[in-house]
Design an enzyme around this catalytic site. Structure first.
Site, mmCIF file in Angstrom:
data_model
loop_
_atom_site.group_PDB
_atom_site.id
_atom_site.type_symbol
_atom_site.label_atom_id
_atom_site.label_comp_id
_atom_site.label_asym_id
_atom_site.label_seq_id
_atom_site.Cartn_x
_atom_site.Cartn_y
_atom_site.Cartn_z
ATOM 1 N N ASP A 66 0.868 -1.182 0.000
ATOM 2 C CA ASP A 66 0.000 0.000 0.000
ATOM 3 C C ASP A 66 0.903 1.229 0.000
ATOM 4 O O ASP A 66 1.754 1.371 0.892
ATOM 5 C CB ASP A 66 -0.862 -0.057 1.278
ATOM 6 C CG ASP A 66 -1.933 1.005 1.283
ATOM 7 O OD1 ASP A 66 -1.614 2.184 0.989
ATOM 8 O OD2 ASP A 66 -3.090 0.672 1.581
ATOM 9 N N LEU A 88 -0.923 5.143 -10.799
ATOM 10 C CA LEU A 88 -2.373 5.025 -11.013
ATOM 11 C C LEU A 88 -3.044 4.485 -9.750
ATOM 12 O O LEU A 88 -4.173 4.003 -9.801
ATOM 13 C CB LEU A 88 -2.680 4.068 -12.176
ATOM 14 C CG LEU A 88 -2.310 4.529 -13.571
ATOM 15 C CD1 LEU A 88 -0.889 4.134 -13.916
ATOM 16 C CD2 LEU A 88 -3.251 3.945 -14.608
ATOM 17 N N TYR A 160 -11.098 12.653 -2.816
ATOM 18 C CA TYR A 160 -10.489 12.284 -4.105
ATOM 19 C C TYR A 160 -10.041 13.540 -4.850
ATOM 20 O O TYR A 160 -8.876 13.650 -5.257
ATOM 21 C CB TYR A 160 -11.513 11.497 -4.934
ATOM 22 C CG TYR A 160 -10.953 10.929 -6.213
ATOM 23 C CD1 TYR A 160 -10.120 9.809 -6.191
ATOM 24 C CD2 TYR A 160 -11.283 11.481 -7.445
ATOM 25 C CE1 TYR A 160 -9.615 9.274 -7.379
ATOM 26 C CE2 TYR A 160 -10.784 10.951 -8.622
ATOM 27 C CZ TYR A 160 -9.951 9.840 -8.587
ATOM 28 O OH TYR A 160 -9.450 9.310 -9.752
ATOM 29 N N THR A 190 -13.443 7.062 -18.220
ATOM 30 C CA THR A 190 -12.875 5.997 -19.067
ATOM 31 C C THR A 190 -13.657 4.709 -18.790
ATOM 32 O O THR A 190 -14.059 4.470 -17.652
ATOM 33 C CB THR A 190 -11.387 5.799 -18.712
ATOM 34 O OG1 THR A 190 -10.719 7.048 -18.880
ATOM 35 C CG2 THR A 190 -10.717 4.758 -19.581
ATOM 36 N N ARG A 201 -19.739 2.670 -11.136
ATOM 37 C CA ARG A 201 -19.821 3.774 -12.096
ATOM 38 C C ARG A 201 -20.871 3.488 -13.153
ATOM 39 O O ARG A 201 -21.333 2.378 -13.321
ATOM 40 C CB ARG A 201 -18.452 4.044 -12.705
ATOM 41 C CG ARG A 201 -17.729 5.038 -11.811
ATOM 42 C CD ARG A 201 -16.411 5.404 -12.331
ATOM 43 N NE ARG A 201 -15.504 4.291 -12.187
ATOM 44 C CZ ARG A 201 -14.202 4.395 -12.332
ATOM 45 N NH1 ARG A 201 -13.673 5.552 -12.631
ATOM 46 N NH2 ARG A 201 -13.425 3.359 -12.179
#
Ligand code: UDP
Length: 337
Positions: A66, A88, A160, A190, A201
């Site tokens: 992590d 990413l 975020y 995306t 999503r």
């Protein structure tokens, strides 16, 4: 311009978040280009099957860790000299990144700092995947990179959005201080194969709901817009950005300019499925952006890049992949031959 990825072909590339949706496509494309790839992932939101596929490949290795914690010795002991580091690593879907907002913020800030230090140590070029969320609920449309955004710093998306904004600040400070050679991509919506079924999503939800014969969940009126870019196009842009020459680093929007409403996305899904789909309406989540479309002039000019996959073709491929995943997740007795 050289072929995308050529400069990374003989390189040793670290992809943090490499088992995730975009990360796993990126690892595969870098391996195809001839790079040695180390994937670093905490498997928090990654799909194990993405990793299993990559583990079959030569020149691929995996480190489970992590990035909010000091990086493992396997990465920092100097035995591997990374030439390129892509970051990413972060849960990216609103329900998933909001499930542990403290971890989301620390992943972006502390985690990015750990990776930047590794870039400083090894001399690797560093690429941060930032996000269209740095523009918040934008008042400027479409969004060029010099628009400073409209983010609610106390709302549920802030962990975020503000995390990525802070990560960008860190990255540009490292560049200003001459500590690292950096690139910053601001990725817009995306979609494509290798997303989680429970990602939450809109594309994954609508596809899975239609394949399972459920009603499609539309949040708010469905008139809010997004611009959906197919993952292969996004990965192509990331590799080109890593390759690009830049005297002064600048953020680069990566996305498609084909802006549609959520209801138009439903219509596109109906065309792919070849049948009408039922809808149920739900409350719009707080701070849900009303409109989003990137200005991609900079990506065109600097990277010679343009998305090439039309929504109908990308959705059809994504539906096919989810159909296989759903079939494979059923007990054998329920599988249709
Ligand atoms: N959305 C929707 N139904 C869903 C999931 C999302 O109508 O099942 C809406 C969501 O409120 C937003 C848009 O679709 O307006 C895109 O949402 P997503 O979570 O895919 O991405 P983001 O909001 O981060 O762009």
């Amino acid at each position: 311009m050289r072929n995308p990825g050529e400069a990374q072909a003989g390189g040793t590339v670290l992809v943090a978040g490499g088992a995730g949706f975009i990360g796993s496509h990126l690892c595969a494309a870098l391996l195809d280009a001839g790079a040695h790839v180390t994937c670093l992932d905490n498997m928090q939101t990654a799909l194990p099957s993405n990793l299993q596929r990559l583990l079959q490949r030569e020149r691929f290795s995996f480190v489970e860790a992590d990035i909010t914690q000091p990086l493992p010795a396997a990465l920092t002991d100097g035995r591997t000299r990374f030439t390129h580091i892509y970051n990413l690593a972060c849960a990216a879907s609103p329900p998933l990144y909001q499930a542990d907002p403290e971890h989301t913020m620390l992943t972006n800030v502390v985690g990015t700092n750990h990776l930047l230090r590794l870039a400083e140590q090894t001399g690797a070029r560093f690429l941060l995947t930032s996000t269209s969320e740095v523009y918040g609920d934008p008042e400027v449309h479409p969004q060029p990179e010099d628009y400073r955004g409209n983010v609610n710093c106390t709302g549920p998306r802030a962990c975020y959005d503000e995390g990525k904004r802070a990560a960008e600040a860190l990255v540009f400070d490292y560049a200003r201080m001459g500590r690292a050679d950096v690139r910053v991509a601001r990725i817009f919506n995306t979609y494509g194969p290798q997303m989680r079924m429970d990602d939450g999503r809109v594309v994954s939800n609508l596809i899975c709901q239609s394949l399972e014969g459920q009603k499609l969940t539309i949040y708010g009126s469905g008139n809010q817009t997004r611009s959906f870019c197919y993952v292969a196009d996004t990965v192509d842009a990331l590799i080109r950005l890593m390759d690009s020459d830049m005297a002064q680093p600048v953020p680069v929007n990566i996305g498609t300019q084909a802006e549609i409403t959520v209801l138009e996305l439903v219509a596109a899904m109906e065309a792919v499925m070849g049948r009408p789909l039922d809808i149920t309406y739900h409350d719009l989540p707080q701070d849900d952006p009303q409109r989003r479309r990137p200005d991609i002039s900079r990506a065109r000019a600097l990277l010679g890049w343009e998305p090439t996959t039309q929504l109908a073709a990308g959705l059809a491929r994504t539906c096919e992949w989810f159909a296989e995943e759903i079939a494979a997740s059923r007990p054998p007795a329920q599988r249709v031959a």
